[in-house]
Enzyme design. Structure first.
Site, PDB file in Angstrom:
ATOM      1  N   ARG A 106      20.035  -6.062  24.405  1.00  0.00           N
ATOM      2  CA  ARG A 106      20.104  -6.674  23.068  1.00  0.00           C
ATOM      3  C   ARG A 106      18.727  -6.731  22.416  1.00  0.00           C
ATOM      4  O   ARG A 106      18.611  -6.945  21.218  1.00  0.00           O
ATOM      5  CB  ARG A 106      20.668  -8.100  23.162  1.00  0.00           C
ATOM      6  CG  ARG A 106      22.138  -8.134  23.421  1.00  0.00           C
ATOM      7  CD  ARG A 106      22.660  -9.543  23.426  1.00  0.00           C
ATOM      8  NE  ARG A 106      22.602 -10.190  22.129  1.00  0.00           N
ATOM      9  CZ  ARG A 106      23.366  -9.896  21.098  1.00  0.00           C
ATOM     10  NH1 ARG A 106      24.237  -8.928  21.203  1.00  0.00           N
ATOM     11  NH2 ARG A 106      23.263 -10.546  19.955  1.00  0.00           N
ATOM     12  N   ASP A 110      23.691 -20.327  30.621  1.00  0.00           N
ATOM     13  CA  ASP A 110      23.409 -19.355  31.695  1.00  0.00           C
ATOM     14  C   ASP A 110      23.391 -20.002  33.068  1.00  0.00           C
ATOM     15  O   ASP A 110      23.318 -19.313  34.078  1.00  0.00           O
ATOM     16  CB  ASP A 110      22.038 -18.711  31.470  1.00  0.00           C
ATOM     17  CG  ASP A 110      21.904 -18.142  30.089  1.00  0.00           C
ATOM     18  OD1 ASP A 110      20.795 -18.163  29.537  1.00  0.00           O
ATOM     19  OD2 ASP A 110      22.932 -17.706  29.552  1.00  0.00           O
ATOM     20  N   CYS A 123      25.428  -8.566  27.946  1.00  0.00           N
ATOM     21  CA  CYS A 123      26.613  -8.980  28.702  1.00  0.00           C
ATOM     22  C   CYS A 123      27.820  -9.190  27.776  1.00  0.00           C
ATOM     23  O   CYS A 123      27.698  -9.681  26.666  1.00  0.00           O
ATOM     24  CB  CYS A 123      26.324 -10.280  29.448  1.00  0.00           C
ATOM     25  SG  CYS A 123      25.139 -10.028  30.780  1.00  0.00           S
ATOM     26  N   LYS A 137      13.199 -13.317  32.165  1.00  0.00           N
ATOM     27  CA  LYS A 137      13.837 -12.133  31.554  1.00  0.00           C
ATOM     28  C   LYS A 137      14.060 -12.384  30.064  1.00  0.00           C
ATOM     29  O   LYS A 137      14.046 -11.460  29.256  1.00  0.00           O
ATOM     30  CB  LYS A 137      15.185 -11.872  32.224  1.00  0.00           C
ATOM     31  CG  LYS A 137      16.113 -10.996  31.393  1.00  0.00           C
ATOM     32  CD  LYS A 137      17.506 -10.963  31.898  1.00  0.00           C
ATOM     33  CE  LYS A 137      18.545 -11.734  31.167  1.00  0.00           C
ATOM     34  NZ  LYS A 137      18.851 -11.418  29.791  1.00  0.00           N
TER      35      LYS A 137
HETATM   36  C1  EPZ Z   1      19.924 -15.364  24.448  1.00  0.00           C
HETATM   37  O1  EPZ Z   1      20.973 -14.554  23.963  1.00  0.00           O
HETATM   38  C2  EPZ Z   1      19.834 -15.038  25.929  1.00  0.00           C
HETATM   39  N1  EPZ Z   1      19.549 -13.612  26.101  1.00  0.00           N
HETATM   40  C3  EPZ Z   1      21.147 -15.395  26.613  1.00  0.00           C
HETATM   41  O2  EPZ Z   1      20.976 -15.159  28.009  1.00  0.00           O
HETATM   42  C4  EPZ Z   1      21.434 -16.875  26.412  1.00  0.00           C
HETATM   43  O3  EPZ Z   1      22.681 -17.189  26.994  1.00  0.00           O
HETATM   44  C5  EPZ Z   1      21.469 -17.176  24.917  1.00  0.00           C
HETATM   45  O4  EPZ Z   1      20.229 -16.762  24.297  1.00  0.00           O
HETATM   46  C6  EPZ Z   1      21.671 -18.650  24.642  1.00  0.00           C
HETATM   47  O5  EPZ Z   1      20.650 -19.385  25.253  1.00  0.00           O
HETATM   48  C7  EPZ Z   1      18.291 -13.169  25.846  1.00  0.00           C
HETATM   49  O6  EPZ Z   1      17.408 -13.920  25.475  1.00  0.00           O
HETATM   50  C8  EPZ Z   1      18.072 -11.695  26.048  1.00  0.00           C
HETATM   51  P1  EPZ Z   1      22.226 -16.584  20.785  1.00  0.00           P
HETATM   52  P2  EPZ Z   1      21.206 -14.420  22.359  1.00  0.00           P
HETATM   53  O7  EPZ Z   1      21.841 -15.743  19.615  1.00  0.00           O
HETATM   54  O8  EPZ Z   1      19.920 -14.551  21.654  1.00  0.00           O
HETATM   55  C9  EPZ Z   1      26.192 -16.558  18.192  1.00  0.00           C
HETATM   56  C10 EPZ Z   1      21.497 -14.300  30.106  1.00  0.00           C
HETATM   57  O9  EPZ Z   1      22.441 -14.434  30.906  1.00  0.00           O
HETATM   58  N2  EPZ Z   1      25.472 -15.656  17.263  1.00  0.00           N
HETATM   59  O10 EPZ Z   1      21.538 -17.879  21.026  1.00  0.00           O
HETATM   60  O11 EPZ Z   1      22.030 -13.202  22.128  1.00  0.00           O
HETATM   61  C11 EPZ Z   1      26.480 -15.874  19.518  1.00  0.00           C
HETATM   62  O12 EPZ Z   1      27.640 -15.073  19.430  1.00  0.00           O
HETATM   63  C12 EPZ Z   1      21.783 -14.141  28.630  1.00  0.00           C
HETATM   64  O13 EPZ Z   1      20.276 -14.310  30.417  1.00  0.00           O
HETATM   65  C13 EPZ Z   1      26.110 -15.289  16.089  1.00  0.00           C
HETATM   66  O14 EPZ Z   1      27.249 -15.691  15.824  1.00  0.00           O
HETATM   67  O15 EPZ Z   1      22.100 -15.718  22.122  1.00  0.00           O
HETATM   68  C14 EPZ Z   1      26.649 -17.047  20.451  1.00  0.00           C
HETATM   69  O16 EPZ Z   1      27.956 -17.576  20.306  1.00  0.00           O
HETATM   70  C15 EPZ Z   1      23.257 -14.234  28.311  1.00  0.00           C
HETATM   71  N3  EPZ Z   1      25.470 -14.443  15.214  1.00  0.00           N
HETATM   72  C16 EPZ Z   1      25.643 -18.064  19.903  1.00  0.00           C
HETATM   73  O17 EPZ Z   1      25.348 -17.657  18.552  1.00  0.00           O
HETATM   74  C17 EPZ Z   1      24.188 -13.983  15.477  1.00  0.00           C
HETATM   75  O18 EPZ Z   1      23.631 -13.236  14.642  1.00  0.00           O
HETATM   76  C18 EPZ Z   1      24.341 -18.111  20.707  1.00  0.00           C
HETATM   77  O19 EPZ Z   1      23.812 -16.817  20.724  1.00  0.00           O
HETATM   78  C19 EPZ Z   1      23.565 -14.367  16.692  1.00  0.00           C
HETATM   79  C20 EPZ Z   1      24.221 -15.217  17.558  1.00  0.00           C
END
Ligand code: EPZ
Length: 442
Positions: free
Chosen positions: A100, A314, A124, A26
């Site tokens: 997202r 996750d 989420c 996904k």
């Molecule tokens: C991806 O989310 C996944 N979703 C998430 O899976 C997964 O948990 C996450 O990566 C971490 O591996 C998809 O790929 C659709 P991040 P993403 O940007 O890209 C902060 C699931 O259950 N951040 O790596 O949104 C953020 O708040 C989902 O399958 C900023 O601060 O995650 C978080 O604390 C849940 N500013 C951290 O970075 C930004 O501009 C990691 O987020 C972007 C992120």
């Protein structure tokens, strides 16, 4: 019984046994679909899971003029981006709040059309989930970003050029944003502190097939040389690691034995080590991995979630349910999202003994220096679980509720099931295949 299609009643206490198949990730497939916008010729993506994020992205691609056709295999999708065009904001807005992934349309649409409009994002509720890293990167590529009440409007009056970007945190989404924007930008891009999850590497493979020049250097640095043009790709999506870990945790919690077809060892190594430490056993075969509870006590563990190759954030929710049955006290330190233990309230209602500490457990040596994002859950076991009525809060917490219902004595009614279908293909059918005892009238 009068259940809605969004509810299930599970009669717990029966081990899951049998074989299920897991298809594409996904967290890769929708991004690969967006990448098709960058190609001058059609792309084919195989092993695509039947989950709602796919349908949301397909809808947005079609809105922008991409011709989508399906192969004989339901997992095969084809995208013809020959006639990409501007879409009406109102039509795009209809998809607001559902995923997202739309934020990743920015770079490709700016390259193709010189403009993009992105609706408010979904995803989420496991934290604030800002997109500041994304917007900062796009501005460095030369995009003009305007935040509107209904979403974000972007233009690239002088086209997009290479950039030097250092991410404050190895964000998966922001790394994908930079990859999808840099490949056609004029000049070179260097991305430091990049995410290198297997799904990211799979997206890089896709872009390389299209004609991109991308180097993953040591220490999380990704180097991209912009090219003039990209062609379509033909790709078999990487399997869904998160779904595999979820079914493995379900096998452990219910004392069962589940073969997960499609699972590969390399991308699961950290999970497999933890699975074994808790007391589970597994067997790696060419076509998948068998996970089973060999009998005896489950053992407590201490885990810190981290970026790849660490223990994925996750994976912790489904595993927590198995840890409620372990003999002793386990600790899970969540360092990626600031609010990812909300799901434990319902487990405590069922008899679990889980305490959440908002500011985490301090450790000077910890790699993550984002204390405001850290929390810890302390799980004391074993605690027999008894059935209750619980509502799915988010994707992974929701799946952990299914596991809790399967593990508990008595009946558990799980509501708001729709969220689970965002990331778990045909999960009701898979529960049936594994011998679960439930009532579902969907
Ligand atoms: C991806 O989310 C996944 N979703 C998430 O899976 C997964 O948990 C996450 O990566 C971490 O591996 C998809 O790929 C659709 P991040 P993403 O940007 O890209 C902060 C699931 O259950 N951040 O790596 O949104 C953020 O708040 C989902 O399958 C900023 O601060 O995650 C978080 O604390 C849940 N500013 C951290 O970075 C930004 O501009 C990691 O987020 C972007 C992120």
């Amino acid at each position: 019984m009068g259940l809605t299609s969004d509810e299930i009643i599970i009669n717990g206490g029966r081990p899951l046994r049998g074989r299920i198949e897991v298809r594409g990730a996904k967290n890769l497939a929708p991004k690969a679909m967006v990448a098709a916008l960058l190609g001058k010729t059609p792309s084919t993506l195989r092993n695509v899971p039947n989950v709602s994020d796919i349908r949301v992205v397909a809808g947005l691609l079609a809105l922008h003029g991409v011709l989508i056709t399906r192969g004989e295999d339901p997992g095969e999708w084809r995208f013809d981006p020959s006639n990409v065009e501007v879409a009406h904001h109102a039509d795009i807005d209809a998809h607001a709040g559902s995923s997202r992934i739309p934020i990743l349309f920015c770079g490709p649409l700016l390259h193709r059309l010189g403009e993009a409009f992105i609706p408010d994002l979904g995803g989420c509720r496991i934290g604030d989930r800002p997109i500041d890293f994304h917007l900062d990167a796009l501005r460095k590529f030369g995009a003009v970003v305007e935040k509107l009440p209904s979403g974000i409007s972007l233009t690239a009056p002088d086209g997009l050029h290479g950039a030097n970007i250092e991410l404050p945190y190895p964000s998966v989404g922001a790394t994908e944003q930079v990859l999808l924007t840099s490949v056609l930008a004029k000049g070179q891009t260097e991305l430091r502190n990049a995410a290198i999850e297997p799904e990211i590497i799979d997206l890089i493979c896709i872009l390389q097939k299209m004609g991109a020049i991308i180097t993953v250097e040591p220490n999380r640095v990704i180097f991209v040389e912009g090219v003039e043009e990209l062609r379509g790709y033909d790709h078999h999506a990487i399997f869904d690691r998160n779904e595999v870990a979820s079914w493995a945790s379900a096998a452990l919690a219910t004392g069962g034995d589940v073969f997960v077809g499609g699972a590969q060892q390399e991308e699961m190594m950290t999970f497999l080590n933890v699975f074994r430490k808790v007391g589970g056993d597994f067997e790696v075969r060419d076509d998948g991995i068998r996970f089973w509870h060999p009998g005896g006590e489950l053992k407590p563990v201490t885990i810190e979630t981290d970026v790849h190759p660490g223990f994925m954030t996750d994976w912790q929710q489904p595993l927590v349910v198995a840890l409620t049955q372990a003999q002793g006290v386990s600790t899970i330190h969540e360092t990626v999202y600031e609010n990812r233990f909300g799901f434990t309230d319902a487990l405590n209602k069922m008899g679990a003994d889980i305490q959440v500490f908002k500011d985490g457990l301090h450790d000077e040596q910890r790699r993550v220096n984002r204390r405001e994002f850290e929390q810890a859950a302390v799980i004391a076991g074993p605690t027999p679980l008894s059935g209750a009525e619980i509502e799915v809060p988010d994707l992974r917490g929701g799946f952990s509720y299914l596991i809790a219902g399967l593990t508990a004595e008595g009946q558990t009614k799980v509501t708001n099931l729709g969220i689970i279908s965002r990331g778990y293909e045909n999960f009701i059918e898979k529960l049936r295949q594994l011998g679960a005892d439930f009532i579902f009238e969907g």
